[in-house]
Scaffold this motif. Structure first.
Motif, mmCIF file in Angstrom:
data_model
loop_
_atom_site.group_PDB
_atom_site.id
_atom_site.type_symbol
_atom_site.label_atom_id
_atom_site.label_comp_id
_atom_site.label_asym_id
_atom_site.label_seq_id
_atom_site.Cartn_x
_atom_site.Cartn_y
_atom_site.Cartn_z
ATOM 1 N N GLU A 29 12.862 -0.193 -14.100
ATOM 2 C CA GLU A 29 12.521 -1.476 -13.475
ATOM 3 C C GLU A 29 12.339 -1.351 -11.972
ATOM 4 O OE1 GLU A 29 11.660 -4.224 -14.929
ATOM 5 O OE2 GLU A 29 12.073 -3.448 -16.914
ATOM 6 N N VAL A 30 13.262 -0.668 -11.312
ATOM 7 C CA VAL A 30 13.207 -0.595 -9.850
ATOM 8 C C VAL A 30 12.042 0.278 -9.382
ATOM 9 C CG1 VAL A 30 14.476 0.034 -7.768
ATOM 10 C CG2 VAL A 30 15.675 -1.087 -9.650
ATOM 11 N N VAL A 31 11.813 1.396 -10.047
ATOM 12 C CA VAL A 31 10.678 2.256 -9.673
ATOM 13 C C VAL A 31 9.362 1.532 -9.953
ATOM 14 C CG1 VAL A 31 9.462 4.413 -10.214
ATOM 15 C CG2 VAL A 31 11.936 4.428 -9.864
ATOM 16 N N THR A 32 9.265 0.863 -11.088
ATOM 17 C CA THR A 32 8.051 0.097 -11.396
ATOM 18 C C THR A 32 7.798 -0.963 -10.337
ATOM 19 O OG1 THR A 32 8.259 0.473 -13.777
ATOM 20 C CG2 THR A 32 6.940 -1.421 -13.083
ATOM 21 N N ASN A 33 8.841 -1.713 -9.975
ATOM 22 C CA ASN A 33 8.683 -2.737 -8.937
ATOM 23 C C ASN A 33 8.196 -2.130 -7.627
ATOM 24 O OD1 ASN A 33 9.435 -4.846 -10.576
ATOM 25 N ND2 ASN A 33 11.512 -5.000 -9.785
ATOM 26 N N ALA A 34 8.744 -0.997 -7.248
ATOM 27 C CA ALA A 34 8.334 -0.361 -5.991
ATOM 28 C C ALA A 34 6.868 0.063 -6.037
ATOM 29 C CB ALA A 34 9.227 0.834 -5.693
ATOM 30 N N ILE A 35 6.458 0.635 -7.155
ATOM 31 C CA ILE A 35 5.072 1.087 -7.276
ATOM 32 C C ILE A 35 4.111 -0.100 -7.289
ATOM 33 C CG2 ILE A 35 3.425 2.199 -8.838
ATOM 34 C CD1 ILE A 35 5.721 4.132 -9.584
ATOM 35 N N VAL A 36 4.450 -1.131 -8.051
ATOM 36 C CA VAL A 36 3.559 -2.287 -8.203
ATOM 37 C C VAL A 36 3.533 -3.154 -6.952
ATOM 38 C CG1 VAL A 36 3.228 -4.454 -9.475
ATOM 39 C CG2 VAL A 36 3.716 -2.339 -10.706
ATOM 40 N N HIS A 37 4.694 -3.444 -6.390
ATOM 41 C CA HIS A 37 4.769 -4.409 -5.297
ATOM 42 C C HIS A 37 4.719 -3.759 -3.919
ATOM 43 C CE1 HIS A 37 5.340 -7.584 -8.160
ATOM 44 N NE2 HIS A 37 6.337 -6.916 -8.708
ATOM 45 N N ALA A 38 5.425 -2.645 -3.725
ATOM 46 C CA ALA A 38 5.411 -1.987 -2.418
ATOM 47 C C ALA A 38 4.163 -1.125 -2.249
ATOM 48 C CB ALA A 38 6.661 -1.133 -2.238
ATOM 49 N N ALA B 250 14.073 4.070 -2.549
ATOM 50 C CA ALA B 250 13.580 3.711 -1.217
ATOM 51 C C ALA B 250 12.060 3.645 -1.258
ATOM 52 C CB ALA B 250 14.031 4.750 -0.196
ATOM 53 N N ASP B 251 11.515 2.591 -0.639
ATOM 54 C CA ASP B 251 10.062 2.490 -0.532
ATOM 55 C C ASP B 251 9.697 2.122 0.909
ATOM 56 O OD1 ASP B 251 9.913 -0.399 -0.179
ATOM 57 O OD2 ASP B 251 10.234 -0.600 -2.329
ATOM 58 N N TRP C 58 14.583 12.806 -5.441
ATOM 59 C CA TRP C 58 13.205 13.199 -5.671
ATOM 60 C C TRP C 58 12.255 12.281 -4.924
ATOM 61 C CZ3 TRP C 58 16.881 12.093 -9.289
ATOM 62 C CH2 TRP C 58 17.404 13.181 -10.005
ATOM 63 N N ASP C 59 11.207 12.844 -4.362
ATOM 64 C CA ASP C 59 10.118 12.066 -3.794
ATOM 65 C C ASP C 59 9.095 11.868 -4.897
ATOM 66 O OD1 ASP C 59 10.415 13.939 -0.754
ATOM 67 O OD2 ASP C 59 11.216 11.947 -1.196
ATOM 68 N N LEU C 60 8.726 10.630 -5.148
ATOM 69 C CA LEU C 60 7.857 10.291 -6.268
ATOM 70 C C LEU C 60 6.590 9.598 -5.782
ATOM 71 C CD1 LEU C 60 10.679 8.776 -8.506
ATOM 72 C CD2 LEU C 60 9.770 11.088 -8.601
ATOM 73 N N SER C 61 5.477 9.942 -6.384
ATOM 74 C CA SER C 61 4.194 9.332 -6.049
ATOM 75 C C SER C 61 4.104 7.919 -6.591
ATOM 76 C CB SER C 61 3.049 10.157 -6.648
ATOM 77 O OG SER C 61 3.107 11.477 -6.207
ATOM 78 N N ALA C 62 3.217 7.137 -6.008
ATOM 79 C CA ALA C 62 3.014 5.748 -6.443
ATOM 80 C C ALA C 62 1.942 5.686 -7.527
ATOM 81 C CB ALA C 62 2.630 4.880 -5.258
ATOM 82 N N VAL C 63 2.224 6.323 -8.662
ATOM 83 C CA VAL C 63 1.321 6.300 -9.809
ATOM 84 C C VAL C 63 2.130 5.906 -11.047
ATOM 85 C CG1 VAL C 63 -0.279 8.013 -8.848
ATOM 86 C CG2 VAL C 63 1.638 8.779 -10.256
ATOM 87 N N PRO C 64 1.490 5.289 -12.036
ATOM 88 C CA PRO C 64 2.232 4.817 -13.217
ATOM 89 C C PRO C 64 3.031 5.910 -13.936
ATOM 90 C CG PRO C 64 0.050 3.861 -13.197
ATOM 91 C CD PRO C 64 0.087 4.877 -12.078
ATOM 92 N N GLU C 65 2.537 7.141 -13.959
ATOM 93 C CA GLU C 65 3.239 8.229 -14.658
ATOM 94 C C GLU C 65 4.603 8.523 -14.044
ATOM 95 O OE1 GLU C 65 -1.076 8.441 -15.023
ATOM 96 O OE2 GLU C 65 0.168 8.604 -13.245
ATOM 97 N N THR C 66 4.808 8.087 -12.820
ATOM 98 C CA THR C 66 6.062 8.334 -12.117
ATOM 99 C C THR C 66 7.245 7.699 -12.830
ATOM 100 O OG1 THR C 66 5.012 8.633 -9.978
ATOM 101 C CG2 THR C 66 7.272 7.843 -9.951
#
Length: 135
Positions: free
Chosen positions: A53-62, A82-83, A15-23
């Motif tokens: 954890e990994v998706v949160t890190n990608a959204i917050v840091h990447a 992948a980010d 899945w391609d996911l947006s960089a928003v908290p709801e993701t």
């Protein structure tokens, strides 16, 4: 927000996911649904913690959209996030009262192994959860 790709032969989903908290919540739901379809619901607790954890890190840091992929390998599942940032995750020291800094320790605790691979436009954080608890 989500653009699912069909599972190929019942062994892969992405899945391609947006960089928003709801993701993050959506990613957990997609993981649970996919594991149920694969008959691997016993992995859901561990895998959803790691994915969170990994998706949160990608959204917050990447600060970029991510692609979440799951690959069934028998009774194990390899997940990949992948980010578009070349900066690799770095474990942070976390004291008992710290709110942040435990993400990679959690990934290590809930997966059998994990790592990071470079890509031309960023990186992939991968992790493997095994079916040791699957009956």
């Amino acid at each position: 927000m989500l653009a699912p790709s069909p599972a190929r032969g019942g062994k892969e989903a992405g899945w391609d996911l947006s960089a928003v908290p709801e993701t993050v919540a959506a990613a957990r739901r997609l993981v649970c649904e996919t594991l149920a379809a694969w008959g691997l619901s016993a992995l859901a607790d561990d895998l959803t913690v790691v994915v969170s954890e990994v998706v949160t890190n990608a959204i917050v840091h990447a600060k970029s959209a991510v692609t979440l992929s799951l690959h069934r390998q028998g009774r194990s599942v390899r997940g990949e996030v992948a980010d578009h940032s070349p900066v690799w995750p770095t474990p942070l020291p976390a004291g008992p009262d710290e709110e942040h800094g435990r993400g990679l320790a959690i990934v290590a605790a809930y997966s059998e192994r994990w790592g990071v691979d470079p890509t031309p436009d960023g990186k992939i954080v991968w992790f493997v959860c095994e079916g040791r608890r699957v009956p």
